[in-house]
Design an enzyme around this catalytic site. Structure first.
Site, PDB file in Angstrom:
ATOM      1  CG  ASP A 104      15.952 129.615  78.175  1.00 44.07           C
ATOM      2  OD1 ASP A 104      15.550 128.612  78.800  1.00 44.07           O
ATOM      3  OD2 ASP A 104      17.159 129.886  78.033  1.00 44.07           O
ATOM      4  CG  HIS A 119      16.726 123.246  69.040  1.00 44.78           C
ATOM      5  ND1 HIS A 119      16.208 122.463  70.042  1.00 44.78           N
ATOM      6  CD2 HIS A 119      17.308 122.399  68.157  1.00 44.78           C
ATOM      7  CE1 HIS A 119      16.456 121.182  69.761  1.00 44.78           C
ATOM      8  NE2 HIS A 119      17.133 121.123  68.631  1.00 44.78           N
ATOM      9  CB  CYS A 127      13.458 138.708  56.567  1.00 43.41           C
ATOM     10  SG  CYS A 127      12.270 139.103  55.263  1.00 43.41           S
ATOM     11  CB  CYS A 130      15.445 139.836  52.441  1.00 47.88           C
ATOM     12  SG  CYS A 130      15.380 140.819  53.952  1.00 47.88           S
ATOM     13  CB  CYS A 149      12.176 142.958  51.820  1.00 44.12           C
ATOM     14  SG  CYS A 149      11.628 141.545  52.799  1.00 44.12           S
ATOM     15  CB  THR A 187      17.765 117.074  77.247  1.00 44.69           C
ATOM     16  OG1 THR A 187      17.081 116.859  76.001  1.00 44.69           O
ATOM     17  CG2 THR A 187      18.954 116.137  77.353  1.00 44.69           C
ATOM     18  CB  SER A 188      12.733 114.483  77.363  1.00 44.97           C
ATOM     19  OG  SER A 188      12.663 115.179  76.119  1.00 44.97           O
ATOM     20  CB  ALA A 230      20.009 120.991  86.402  1.00 45.20           C
TER      21      ALA A 230
HETATM   22  C1  BV8 Z   1      15.856 117.787  61.783  1.00 46.07           C
HETATM   23  C2  BV8 Z   1      12.636 125.181  68.859  1.00 46.07           C
HETATM   24  C3  BV8 Z   1      16.401 117.091  59.624  1.00 46.07           C
HETATM   25  C4  BV8 Z   1      11.280 125.707  68.652  1.00 46.07           C
HETATM   26  C5  BV8 Z   1      12.605 122.744  68.959  1.00 46.07           C
HETATM   27  C6  BV8 Z   1      10.172 111.071  63.465  1.00 46.07           C
HETATM   28  C7  BV8 Z   1       9.015 111.695  63.064  1.00 46.07           C
HETATM   29  C8  BV8 Z   1       8.964 113.057  62.758  1.00 46.07           C
HETATM   30  C9  BV8 Z   1      10.115 113.839  62.881  1.00 46.07           C
HETATM   31  C10 BV8 Z   1      11.255 113.191  63.300  1.00 46.07           C
HETATM   32  C11 BV8 Z   1      11.312 111.841  63.584  1.00 46.07           C
HETATM   33  N1  BV8 Z   1      12.578 111.525  63.970  1.00 46.07           N
HETATM   34  C12 BV8 Z   1      13.336 112.635  63.950  1.00 46.07           C
HETATM   35  C13 BV8 Z   1      12.538 113.659  63.506  1.00 46.07           C
HETATM   36  C14 BV8 Z   1      12.910 114.983  63.303  1.00 46.07           C
HETATM   37  C15 BV8 Z   1      12.558 115.895  64.485  1.00 46.07           C
HETATM   38  C16 BV8 Z   1      12.418 115.158  65.797  1.00 46.07           C
HETATM   39  O1  BV8 Z   1      13.394 114.867  66.470  1.00 46.07           O
HETATM   40  N2  BV8 Z   1      11.171 114.908  66.198  1.00 46.07           N
HETATM   41  C17 BV8 Z   1      10.952 114.187  67.448  1.00 46.07           C
HETATM   42  C18 BV8 Z   1       9.849 114.883  68.242  1.00 46.07           C
HETATM   43  C19 BV8 Z   1      10.620 112.748  67.123  1.00 46.07           C
HETATM   44  N3  BV8 Z   1      13.707 116.750  64.562  1.00 46.07           N
HETATM   45  C20 BV8 Z   1      13.743 117.813  63.772  1.00 46.07           C
HETATM   46  O2  BV8 Z   1      12.851 118.125  63.006  1.00 46.07           O
HETATM   47  C21 BV8 Z   1      15.023 118.637  63.843  1.00 46.07           C
HETATM   48  N4  BV8 Z   1      15.476 118.830  62.507  1.00 46.07           N
HETATM   49  O3  BV8 Z   1      15.886 116.646  62.176  1.00 46.07           O
HETATM   50  O4  BV8 Z   1      16.169 118.144  60.522  1.00 46.07           O
HETATM   51  C22 BV8 Z   1      16.416 117.704  58.284  1.00 46.07           C
HETATM   52  C23 BV8 Z   1      17.606 117.640  57.551  1.00 46.07           C
HETATM   53  C24 BV8 Z   1      17.601 118.172  56.266  1.00 46.07           C
HETATM   54  C25 BV8 Z   1      16.460 118.800  55.760  1.00 46.07           C
HETATM   55  C26 BV8 Z   1      15.296 118.893  56.521  1.00 46.07           C
HETATM   56  C27 BV8 Z   1      15.262 118.333  57.805  1.00 46.07           C
HETATM   57  C28 BV8 Z   1      14.757 119.993  64.456  1.00 46.07           C
HETATM   58  C29 BV8 Z   1      14.344 119.799  65.890  1.00 46.07           C
HETATM   59  C30 BV8 Z   1      14.226 121.164  66.556  1.00 46.07           C
HETATM   60  C31 BV8 Z   1      12.783 121.409  66.925  1.00 46.07           C
HETATM   61  N5  BV8 Z   1      12.706 122.669  67.665  1.00 46.07           N
HETATM   62  N6  BV8 Z   1      12.537 123.914  69.583  1.00 46.07           N
HETATM   63  C32 BV8 Z   1      10.661 126.138  69.944  1.00 46.07           C
HETATM   64  O5  BV8 Z   1      11.269 125.952  71.032  1.00 46.07           O
HETATM   65  O6  BV8 Z   1       9.557 126.667  69.856  1.00 46.07           O
HETATM   66  S1  BV8 Z   1      12.611 121.331  69.868  1.00 46.07           S
HETATM   67  C33 BV8 Z   1      12.122 121.565  71.491  1.00 46.07           C
HETATM   68  O7  BV8 Z   1      12.349 120.299  72.127  1.00 46.07           O
HETATM   69  C34 BV8 Z   1      12.953 122.548  72.295  1.00 46.07           C
HETATM   70  O8  BV8 Z   1      14.002 123.169  71.597  1.00 46.07           O
HETATM   71  C35 BV8 Z   1      13.534 121.674  73.398  1.00 46.07           C
HETATM   72  O9  BV8 Z   1      14.750 122.117  73.814  1.00 46.07           O
HETATM   73  C36 BV8 Z   1      13.641 120.407  72.656  1.00 46.07           C
HETATM   74  C37 BV8 Z   1      13.949 119.180  73.448  1.00 46.07           C
HETATM   75  O10 BV8 Z   1      13.132 119.147  74.574  1.00 46.07           O
HETATM   76  P1  BV8 Z   1      13.890 119.135  76.005  1.00 46.07           P
HETATM   77  O11 BV8 Z   1      14.800 120.312  76.052  1.00 46.07           O
HETATM   78  O12 BV8 Z   1      14.500 117.798  76.213  1.00 46.07           O
HETATM   79  O13 BV8 Z   1      12.712 119.421  76.995  1.00 46.07           O
HETATM   80  P2  BV8 Z   1      11.622 118.394  77.540  1.00 46.07           P
HETATM   81  O14 BV8 Z   1      10.523 119.200  78.130  1.00 46.07           O
HETATM   82  O15 BV8 Z   1      11.301 117.377  76.486  1.00 46.07           O
HETATM   83  O16 BV8 Z   1      12.396 117.621  78.700  1.00 46.07           O
HETATM   84  C38 BV8 Z   1      12.793 118.317  79.867  1.00 46.07           C
HETATM   85  C39 BV8 Z   1      13.652 117.349  80.643  1.00 46.07           C
HETATM   86  O17 BV8 Z   1      14.167 118.021  81.793  1.00 46.07           O
HETATM   87  C40 BV8 Z   1      12.873 116.138  81.155  1.00 46.07           C
HETATM   88  O18 BV8 Z   1      13.660 114.981  80.942  1.00 46.07           O
HETATM   89  C41 BV8 Z   1      12.744 116.420  82.659  1.00 46.07           C
HETATM   90  O19 BV8 Z   1      12.782 115.224  83.412  1.00 46.07           O
HETATM   91  C42 BV8 Z   1      13.983 117.208  82.921  1.00 46.07           C
HETATM   92  N7  BV8 Z   1      13.903 118.130  84.056  1.00 46.07           N
HETATM   93  C43 BV8 Z   1      12.825 118.878  84.450  1.00 46.07           C
HETATM   94  N8  BV8 Z   1      13.192 119.653  85.498  1.00 46.07           N
HETATM   95  C44 BV8 Z   1      14.510 119.385  85.757  1.00 46.07           C
HETATM   96  C45 BV8 Z   1      14.962 118.418  84.835  1.00 46.07           C
HETATM   97  N9  BV8 Z   1      16.223 117.951  84.839  1.00 46.07           N
HETATM   98  C46 BV8 Z   1      17.071 118.451  85.767  1.00 46.07           C
HETATM   99  N10 BV8 Z   1      16.718 119.392  86.677  1.00 46.07           N
HETATM  100  C47 BV8 Z   1      15.451 119.873  86.698  1.00 46.07           C
HETATM  101  N11 BV8 Z   1      15.113 120.800  87.619  1.00 46.07           N
HETATM  102 ZN    ZN Z   2      13.107 141.054  54.431  1.00 45.21          ZN
END
Ligand code: BV8
Ligand code: ZN
Length: 239
Positions: A104, A119, A127, A130, A149, A187-188, A230
């Site tokens: 964000d 992330h 792109c 390119c 492009c 973070t969860s 937080a």
């Molecule tokens: C990779 C960008 C390897 C896009 C995001 C098993 C099966 C399938 C896949 C996998 C697997 N195991 C691992 C993987 C890979 C996968 C993964 O982890 N999947 C999970 C779901 C199982 N990971 C990936 O694919 C990553 N890449 O591993 O690459 C690789 C290597 C070589 C070649 C190819 C591949 C890439 C992961 C990135 C995904 N993109 N976002 C977009 O945003 O649109 S992830 C998305 O979740 C967000 O970025 C977010 O930040 C992230 C984590 O979520 P949180 O930030 O924790 O948010 P959430 O809502 O879950 O929790 C909020 C928390 O805050 C809660 O705990 C709540 O209690 C708390 N809270 C609420 N209010 C408050 C508070 N705390 C304090 N104060 C408050 N007021």
């Molecule tokens: Zn381009």
């Protein structure tokens, strides 16, 4: 809780190396929906169906619609007390690094500079064909095209199944291995590789702290768990 806050505050000594990981919870109080909470973004938009390269390849219009909607929503949000407290901590502690999973842009707007957006960012577009990449806070067309492009642009975020930018992971591992203190905030602890950062920190002896409104899969593994918002707790940790 008060005693725990004082103990964590004492850990945040300017002579220590501090690494912070944040997630959607630090932006929740700014009005940015979290991913997996009650108002979870993913509930209405099924993350698994949209934040993936194959979804974008199959239905770019739908995926861009999701991101246009999020850009519009976040554009109306302001950094909150949690973001400002972390920017203040950075000014207080010479060896400080903030790694955020959030896309964000609110940490940067609060003044954080030693910041890694692991992330990517909603405000970056790049792109699909390119090397064109740019910051763009404007109103993008439904299917934005590359000025260089003509191919389709995509959001500059890391989707599920995509690797992180190589340098990002290397820097994170390096700094986590050198850290004296690691804080995981709002973070969860479900998404890899961020969900393993606490292990990288503790295997070299860092003290680990979680700040969250509820327990997560890593709570039991942390040295300190501060239960609360937080935006309430972080300002207490700043001298
Ligand atoms: C990779 C960008 C390897 C896009 C995001 C098993 C099966 C399938 C896949 C996998 C697997 N195991 C691992 C993987 C890979 C996968 C993964 O982890 N999947 C999970 C779901 C199982 N990971 C990936 O694919 C990553 N890449 O591993 O690459 C690789 C290597 C070589 C070649 C190819 C591949 C890439 C992961 C990135 C995904 N993109 N976002 C977009 O945003 O649109 S992830 C998305 O979740 C967000 O970025 C977010 O930040 C992230 C984590 O979520 P949180 O930030 O924790 O948010 P959430 O809502 O879950 O929790 C909020 C928390 O805050 C809660 O705990 C709540 O209690 C708390 N809270 C609420 N209010 C408050 C508070 N705390 C304090 N104060 C408050 N007021
Ligand atoms: Zn381009």
């Amino acid at each position: 809780m008060r005693a725990k806050i004082e103990m964590v505050k004492a850990l945040l000594d300017p002579g220590r190396r501090v690494v912070v990981l944040t997630g959607a919870g630090v932006s929740a109080e700014s009005g940015v929906p979290t991913f997996r909470g009650r108002d979870g973004l993913w509930k209405t938009h099924r993350a698994e169906d949209l934040a993936r390269p194959d979804a974008f390849a199959a239905r770019p219009g739908l995926v861009w619609e999701f991101y246009h909607w999020r850009r519009g929503l976040v554009a109306g949000c302001e950094p909150g007390p949690a973001h400002h407290a972390l920017a203040a901590l950075e000014r207080q502690i010479p060896n400080f690094l903030l790694i955020t999973q959030n896309v964000d842009g609110l940490h940067a707007r609060a003044g954080s500079r030693k910041l890694v957006e692991m992330h990517g960012s909603l405000w970056q577009v790049r792109c699909t064909a390119c090397t064109h990449v740019r910051e763009d806070h404007g109103d993008l067309p439904p299917l934005p095209e590359c000025p260089a492009c003509g191919h389709l642009l995509r959001p500059g975020v890391v989707w599920f199944g995509e690797p992180l930018t190589p340098g990002v992971l290397r820097l994170a591992v390096e700094e986590l291995h050198r850290a004296d203190v690691f804080l995981a905030i709002g973070t969860s602890g479900l998404v890899q590789p961020a969900a393993s950062f606490h292990q990288l920190a503790r295997e070299r002896g860092a003290v680990t702290v979680e700040i969250n409104v509820e327990a997560t899969p890593v709570t039991g593994l942390m040295d300190f768990a501060l239960h609360g918002r937080a935006g309430d707790i972080l300002p207490e940790l700043v001298a």
